[in-house]
Design a protein around this motif. Structure first.
Motif, PDB file in Angstrom:
ATOM      1  N   PHE A  16       0.996  -1.256   0.338  1.00 43.91           N
ATOM      2  CA  PHE A  16      -0.249  -0.730  -0.431  1.00 43.91           C
ATOM      3  C   PHE A  16       0.752   0.930   0.330  1.00 43.91           C
ATOM      4  CE2 PHE A  16      -2.169  -3.905   2.005  1.00 43.91           C
ATOM      5  CZ  PHE A  16      -3.410  -3.206   1.720  1.00 43.91           C
ATOM      6  N   GLY A  17       0.612   2.307  -0.352  1.00 49.48           N
ATOM      7  CA  GLY A  17       1.307   3.542  -0.823  1.00 49.48           C
ATOM      8  C   GLY A  17       2.548   3.502  -2.024  1.00 49.48           C
ATOM      9  N   THR A  23       9.881   2.596   3.830  1.00 51.83           N
ATOM     10  CA  THR A  23       8.278   1.450   4.222  1.00 51.83           C
ATOM     11  C   THR A  23       8.570   0.901   5.652  1.00 51.83           C
ATOM     12  OG1 THR A  23       9.760   0.258   1.898  1.00 51.83           O
ATOM     13  CG2 THR A  23       8.992  -1.285   3.883  1.00 51.83           C
ATOM     14  N   LEU A  24       6.958   0.584   5.348  1.00 47.82           N
ATOM     15  CA  LEU A  24       6.958  -0.021   7.080  1.00 47.82           C
ATOM     16  C   LEU A  24       6.142  -2.057   6.833  1.00 47.82           C
ATOM     17  CD1 LEU A  24       5.604  -0.004  10.014  1.00 47.82           C
ATOM     18  CD2 LEU A  24       3.530   1.176   9.081  1.00 47.82           C
ATOM     19  N   LEU A  25       6.935  -2.125   7.439  1.00 43.35           N
ATOM     20  CA  LEU A  25       6.650  -3.865   7.198  1.00 43.35           C
ATOM     21  C   LEU A  25       5.725  -4.356   8.436  1.00 43.35           C
ATOM     22  CD1 LEU A  25       7.903  -6.318   5.547  1.00 43.35           C
ATOM     23  CD2 LEU A  25       9.736  -6.819   7.811  1.00 43.35           C
ATOM     24  N   LEU A  26       4.419  -5.077   7.876  1.00 41.26           N
ATOM     25  CA  LEU A  26       4.243  -5.437   8.439  1.00 41.26           C
ATOM     26  C   LEU A  26       3.590  -6.899   9.392  1.00 41.26           C
ATOM     27  CD1 LEU A  26       0.784  -3.032   8.041  1.00 41.26           C
ATOM     28  CD2 LEU A  26       2.898  -2.728  10.248  1.00 41.26           C
ATOM     29  N   LEU A  44      -4.354   4.238   6.589  1.00 41.29           N
ATOM     30  CA  LEU A  44      -3.940   4.967   7.259  1.00 41.29           C
ATOM     31  C   LEU A  44      -2.228   5.012   7.144  1.00 41.29           C
ATOM     32  CD1 LEU A  44      -6.275   3.999  10.095  1.00 41.29           C
ATOM     33  CD2 LEU A  44      -6.124   6.282   8.778  1.00 41.29           C
ATOM     34  N   LEU A  45      -2.082   4.189   7.745  1.00 37.50           N
ATOM     35  CA  LEU A  45      -0.422   4.269   7.571  1.00 37.50           C
ATOM     36  C   LEU A  45       0.287   4.641   5.870  1.00 37.50           C
ATOM     37  CD1 LEU A  45      -0.014   1.188   9.054  1.00 37.50           C
ATOM     38  CD2 LEU A  45       0.349   2.958  10.301  1.00 37.50           C
ATOM     39  N   ALA A  46      -1.127   4.361   5.082  1.00 41.31           N
ATOM     40  CA  ALA A  46       0.046   5.107   4.005  1.00 41.31           C
ATOM     41  C   ALA A  46       0.188   6.291   3.541  1.00 41.31           C
ATOM     42  CB  ALA A  46      -0.988   4.077   3.554  1.00 41.31           C
ATOM     43  N   GLU A  47      -1.259   6.590   4.058  1.00 40.67           N
ATOM     44  CA  GLU A  47      -1.282   7.642   3.844  1.00 40.67           C
ATOM     45  C   GLU A  47      -0.790   8.487   4.845  1.00 40.67           C
ATOM     46  OE1 GLU A  47      -5.743   8.313   5.277  1.00 40.67           O
ATOM     47  OE2 GLU A  47      -6.099   7.047   3.482  1.00 40.67           O
ATOM     48  N   ALA A  48       0.182   8.079   6.126  1.00 43.47           N
ATOM     49  CA  ALA A  48       1.137   9.099   6.657  1.00 43.47           C
ATOM     50  C   ALA A  48       2.160   9.046   5.888  1.00 43.47           C
ATOM     51  CB  ALA A  48       0.414   8.233   8.087  1.00 43.47           C
ATOM     52  N   GLY A  49       2.368   8.346   4.808  1.00 44.47           N
ATOM     53  CA  GLY A  49       3.999   8.789   4.097  1.00 44.47           C
ATOM     54  C   GLY A  49       4.535   7.380   4.267  1.00 44.47           C
ATOM     55  N   PHE A  50       4.196   6.028   4.053  1.00 45.57           N
ATOM     56  CA  PHE A  50       4.927   5.229   4.393  1.00 45.57           C
ATOM     57  C   PHE A  50       4.728   3.710   3.168  1.00 45.57           C
ATOM     58  CE2 PHE A  50       5.084   6.381   8.406  1.00 45.57           C
ATOM     59  CZ  PHE A  50       6.195   6.328   9.060  1.00 45.57           C
ATOM     60  N   ARG A  51       5.097   3.184   2.852  1.00 46.36           N
ATOM     61  CA  ARG A  51       5.143   2.167   1.285  1.00 46.36           C
ATOM     62  C   ARG A  51       4.800   0.843   2.671  1.00 46.36           C
ATOM     63  NH1 ARG A  51       8.984  -0.686  -2.423  1.00 46.36           N
ATOM     64  NH2 ARG A  51       7.426  -2.064  -3.243  1.00 46.36           N
TER      65      ARG A  51
END
Length: 322
Positions: A16-17, A23-26, A44-51
């Motif tokens: 996403f994003g 990068t934010l790895l979940l 939500l996390l992508a809208e905050a500026g994360f892939r």
């Protein structure tokens, strides 16, 4: 669904994003697929500026299964470990952490913010220990250090999660709906429509209880990780529900004490789940922790709270609204 070869297995993933954002790895928990991280939460996390990248752990979803290893008897494994006997396992949590690092390699990502829930929190912790140069920040949600002195989950919650599920689709969904109720957040309304839709999608995508059992063995064999976790130096956020019946809040407190740079967010009334009214508060905290890493790289933050005591924030259901 895209997938890559990494660490000797096939790993399915979703993004996403924007590709050029950090990068934010979940990382999902025991038996959970990447769909655990529901699209609206990822957005939500992508809208905050994360892939945002989520993926199927080995033995879950569309990633490689280890069916040739058979289905272990979890109670027998736990008893054997408690008696000090050796137990064979097709893989360890270390292997699963290396899968996460391998996925980053396959996607040509040098560093990432790493976040995991439940077993996924344990894996995220191990990624930060085994691959410290790859992790910018760490978030551990409703997880544990493996400290054997910690309180155990409530017997009814453990029984619900470990009990056998029927194979037939509708019966399986009803069974897992009861599991959701057993570990649900008492401070939040039960989201039955969401739960049914999620469970139906999960069943149709890949229902693999044998894989969940094998992952459980990896968790049991991971032991006490506190010594390794004390080496973590990246900004760390620990999120835990005050009413978690499966992994009690004391486990989150222990995690935050063990990692010197950790902050602890206790969400009042939250169980072993992520109720949608808490998503906004949790996402904001994850983003804030990641920004601590960015600020730290510019010399704007200290290593963490003094005296190895975590900073504690408490969020009630009303303050956790999306």
């Amino acid at each position: 669904m895209p997938s890559v070869e990494a660490n000797g297995i096939r790993i399915a993933y979703e993004t996403f994003g924007r590709a050029d954002d950090p990068t934010l790895l979940l990382i999902a928990g025991n038996g959970a697929q990447l769909t655990f991280w529901e699209p609206d939460f990822c957005e939500l996390l992508a809208e905050a500026g994360f892939r945002v990248i989520c993926f199927d752990n080995r033995d879950a979803g569309l990633s490689t299964k280890f069916d040739e290893a058979g289905t272990p008897d979890i109670m027998a494994v736990a008893a054997a470990v408690g008696a000090g006997r050796e137990v064979a396992s097709p893989y360890s949590l270390d292997d699963m952490a290396d899968d996460a690092a391998g996925l980053l390699d396959a996607l040509s990502i040098e560093q990432a913010h790493v976040c995991g829930a439940s077993m996924g929190g344990m894996i995220a912790q191990i990624v930060a220990c085994r691959h410290p140069g790859r992790v910018l920040s760490l978030t551990s949600i409703m997880s544990s250090t493996g400290n054997p002195a910690l309180p155990q989950g409530r017997p009814e919650a453990i029984a619900a999660v470990t009990g056998p599920a029927p194979e037939e689709r509708d019966a399986c969904i009803e069974h897992n709906l009861a599991v959701w109720r057993a570990i649900w957040s008492p401070g939040f309304p039960f989201e039955e429509e969401r739960a049914r839709a999620f469970l139906a999608t999960s069943y149709d995508r890949s229902w693999c209880p044998q894989g969940m059992a094998r992952q459980s063995v990896a968790v049991i064999l991971s032991g006490d990780r506190r010594r390794a976790l004390s080496s973590i130096r990246v900004p760390t956020l620990v999120i835990h529900g005050s009413a978690d019946p499966l992994i009690p809040v004391e486990a989150g407190e222990d995690t935050a004490r063990t990692i010197s740079c950790a902050e602890l967010l206790v969400v009042a009334g939250m169980g072993h789940d992520m109720p949608t009214p808490a998503w906004g508060r949790m996402a904001n905290a994850i983003v804030g922790n990641a920004r601590r890493a960015f600020a730290g790289s510019r010399g704007q933050t200290s290593p963490g709270p003094a005296g190895n005591r975590p900073a504690v924030r408490r969020a009630g259901p009303e303050s956790a609204a999306h």
